[in-house]
Design a protein around this motif. Structure first.
Motif, short mmCIF file in Angstrom:
data_model
loop_
_atom_site.label_atom_id
_atom_site.label_comp_id
_atom_site.label_asym_id
_atom_site.label_seq_id
_atom_site.Cartn_x
_atom_site.Cartn_y
_atom_site.Cartn_z
N PRO A 113 7.82 0.04 105.52
CA PRO A 113 8.08 -1.89 106.15
C PRO A 113 6.76 -1.82 104.29
CG PRO A 113 7.37 -1.56 107.48
CD PRO A 113 7.18 -0.96 107.42
N MET A 114 6.19 -1.08 103.97
CA MET A 114 5.08 -1.82 102.57
C MET A 114 6.10 -1.66 101.71
SD MET A 114 1.36 -0.23 103.41
CE MET A 114 -0.20 -0.92 102.27
N VAL A 115 6.89 -0.27 101.26
CA VAL A 115 7.49 0.37 100.17
C VAL A 115 8.35 -0.74 100.30
CG1 VAL A 115 8.82 1.98 100.27
CG2 VAL A 115 7.21 2.78 100.99
N ALA A 116 9.38 -1.60 101.36
CA ALA A 116 10.79 -2.43 101.13
C ALA A 116 9.19 -4.05 100.93
CB ALA A 116 11.48 -2.94 102.69
N MET A 117 8.30 -4.06 101.25
CA MET A 117 7.97 -5.50 100.96
C MET A 117 7.70 -5.07 99.34
SD MET A 117 5.31 -6.49 104.13
CE MET A 117 4.45 -5.47 103.85
N ALA A 118 6.85 -4.61 98.94
CA ALA A 118 6.25 -4.28 97.36
C ALA A 118 7.72 -4.75 96.63
CB ALA A 118 5.96 -2.63 97.55
N GLY A 119 8.59 -4.02 97.39
CA GLY A 119 10.09 -4.14 95.99
C GLY A 119 10.79 -5.18 96.73
N CYS A 120 10.58 -5.60 97.21
CA CYS A 120 11.45 -6.83 97.49
C CYS A 120 12.75 -6.24 98.51
CB CYS A 120 11.20 -8.34 97.10
SG CYS A 120 9.48 -8.49 96.08
N LEU A 121 12.96 -5.66 99.06
CA LEU A 121 14.31 -4.89 99.30
C LEU A 121 14.62 -3.81 100.76
CD1 LEU A 121 15.06 -2.12 95.33
CD2 LEU A 121 16.17 -4.41 96.45
N GLY A 122 15.66 -4.28 101.04
CA GLY A 122 15.22 -4.01 102.78
C GLY A 122 15.90 -2.09 102.56
N MET A 123 15.79 -1.37 103.41
CA MET A 123 15.72 0.09 103.37
C MET A 123 16.63 0.21 104.99
SD MET A 123 12.21 1.57 101.82
CE MET A 123 11.69 1.57 103.66
N THR A 124 17.27 0.91 104.94
CA THR A 124 17.83 1.45 106.58
C THR A 124 17.40 3.15 106.20
OG1 THR A 124 20.00 -0.17 106.31
CG2 THR A 124 19.79 2.26 107.44
N VAL A 125 16.20 3.11 107.69
CA VAL A 125 15.85 4.90 107.64
C VAL A 125 16.01 4.86 109.73
CG1 VAL A 125 13.95 6.00 108.11
CG2 VAL A 125 14.31 4.45 106.10
N ARG A 126 16.47 6.13 109.71
CA ARG A 126 17.22 6.94 110.14
C ARG A 126 16.03 7.43 111.44
NH1 ARG A 126 21.24 7.29 106.58
NH2 ARG A 126 19.83 8.97 106.09
N LEU A 127 15.54 7.29 112.10
CA LEU A 127 14.64 8.45 113.00
C LEU A 127 15.27 9.59 112.55
CD1 LEU A 127 12.83 6.20 114.46
CD2 LEU A 127 11.87 7.08 112.79
N ASN A 179 18.66 -8.84 99.59
CA ASN A 179 18.38 -10.03 101.20
C ASN A 179 18.46 -9.31 102.23
OD1 ASN A 179 18.27 -12.46 99.74
ND2 ASN A 179 20.49 -11.95 98.79
N ASP A 180 18.48 -7.56 102.21
CA ASP A 180 18.64 -6.69 103.49
C ASP A 180 17.35 -6.73 103.78
OD1 ASP A 180 21.18 -6.12 102.44
OD2 ASP A 180 20.78 -4.94 101.34
N PRO A 181 17.71 -6.80 105.56
CA PRO A 181 16.55 -6.57 106.45
C PRO A 181 15.95 -4.60 106.24
CG PRO A 181 18.47 -6.39 107.50
CD PRO A 181 18.75 -6.89 106.50
N LEU A 182 14.68 -4.18 106.72
CA LEU A 182 13.97 -3.37 106.83
C LEU A 182 14.54 -2.36 107.99
CD1 LEU A 182 12.21 -0.48 106.64
CD2 LEU A 182 10.75 -1.35 107.81
N LEU A 183 15.91 -1.68 108.28
CA LEU A 183 16.36 -0.81 109.38
C LEU A 183 16.12 -0.10 109.43
CD1 LEU A 183 20.19 -1.85 108.90
CD2 LEU A 183 18.77 -3.12 110.90
N ILE A 184 15.66 0.47 111.26
CA ILE A 184 15.09 1.71 111.10
C ILE A 184 16.02 1.58 112.72
CG2 ILE A 184 13.65 3.07 112.40
CD1 ILE A 184 11.19 1.39 110.92
N MET A 185 17.19 2.90 112.39
CA MET A 185 17.77 3.57 113.75
C MET A 185 16.73 4.27 114.14
SD MET A 185 20.01 1.24 112.55
CE MET A 185 21.18 1.58 113.40
N GLY A 186 17.08 4.09 115.30
CA GLY A 186 16.52 5.33 116.47
C GLY A 186 17.33 7.17 116.18
N SER A 187 16.75 7.66 117.43
CA SER A 187 16.82 8.97 117.58
C SER A 187 18.86 9.10 117.70
CB SER A 187 16.36 9.88 118.20
OG SER A 187 14.88 10.16 117.29
N ASP A 188 18.42 8.54 118.68
CA ASP A 188 19.91 7.76 119.26
C ASP A 188 21.42 7.09 118.60
OD1 ASP A 188 19.66 5.25 120.12
OD2 ASP A 188 19.76 5.63 121.83
N GLY A 189 20.99 6.61 116.95
CA GLY A 189 21.44 6.57 116.35
C GLY A 189 21.81 4.82 116.21
#
Length: 186
Positions: free
Chosen positions: A84-98, A155-165
């Motif tokens: 979240p800190m990286v996303a907030m600092a850049g004012c950009l969303g991210m999608t991350v896959r655990l 305008n995109d959210p921070l999305l964190i996808m779990g190990s199961d997708g």
């Protein structure tokens, strides 16, 4: 040191690639997460400077070559705090896959909460422009960088996808910033 070559923590551009440098282990002992749960835990983070030094030097070379758009260390609170800190600092969303996070240790202990909140030292969240991907990955060959996601739009959210997708976290950058700036006790 040339300060014009400093790399900040803020995600820079939609479409940039998100990498996690270093392995994540079951190291939650004394963590913020366990404190929140009223526990202490047994597996405290272990610093292994001899193991980390190579990746630190490779990261320094990547920054010197201008291959890295942003870099931020992962420490207190783990990925759950620092993504979240990286996303907030850049004012950009991210999608991350655990599912793409490198896990160190017993696979039976690999769980999404452990990957999110582990305070394993020696890790960095790095964003890289797609045009630098091949050079970055070549430089990091064998040094523990794993592509785990992408930077998305303003305008995109921070999305964190779990190990199961499945979606585990969906937070707007605006709501994260509001919570971050809120006074304690409110």
């Amino acid at each position: 040191t040339d300060v014009t070559r400093c790399v900040s923590l803020d995600a820079k551009m939609a479409g940039d690639l998100v990498y996690l440098i270093g392995e994540t282990a079951d190291q939650l002992g004394g963590s913020e997460y366990y404190d929140l749960l009223g526990k202490v835990g047994l597996n405290v983070p272990q610093v292994n400077a001899a193991h980390f030094i190579h990746r630190y030097r490779v990261l320094a070379r990547a920054m010197e070559k201008g291959l890295v758009a942003s870099v931020h260390g992962v420490y207190r609170g783990g990925l759950a705090v620092h993504l979240p800190m990286v996303a907030m600092a850049g004012c950009l969303g991210m999608t991350v896959r655990l599912a793409d996070v490198t896990w160190q240790g017993d696979t039976d202990k690999r769980r999404d909460d452990r990957m999110l909140f582990s305070e394993t030292p020696g890790r960095f969240i790095v964003t890289v422009a797609p045009s630098n991907r091949a050079d970055f990955e070549k430089l990091f060959s064998g040094a523990g960088a794993k592509h785990v996601g992408e930077v998305t739009g303003a305008n995109d959210p921070l999305l964190i996808m779990g190990s199961d997708g499945t979606e585990k976290v969906r937070l707007s950058v605006a709501s994260m910033k509001q919570a971050y700036k809120k006074r304690f006790g409110d």
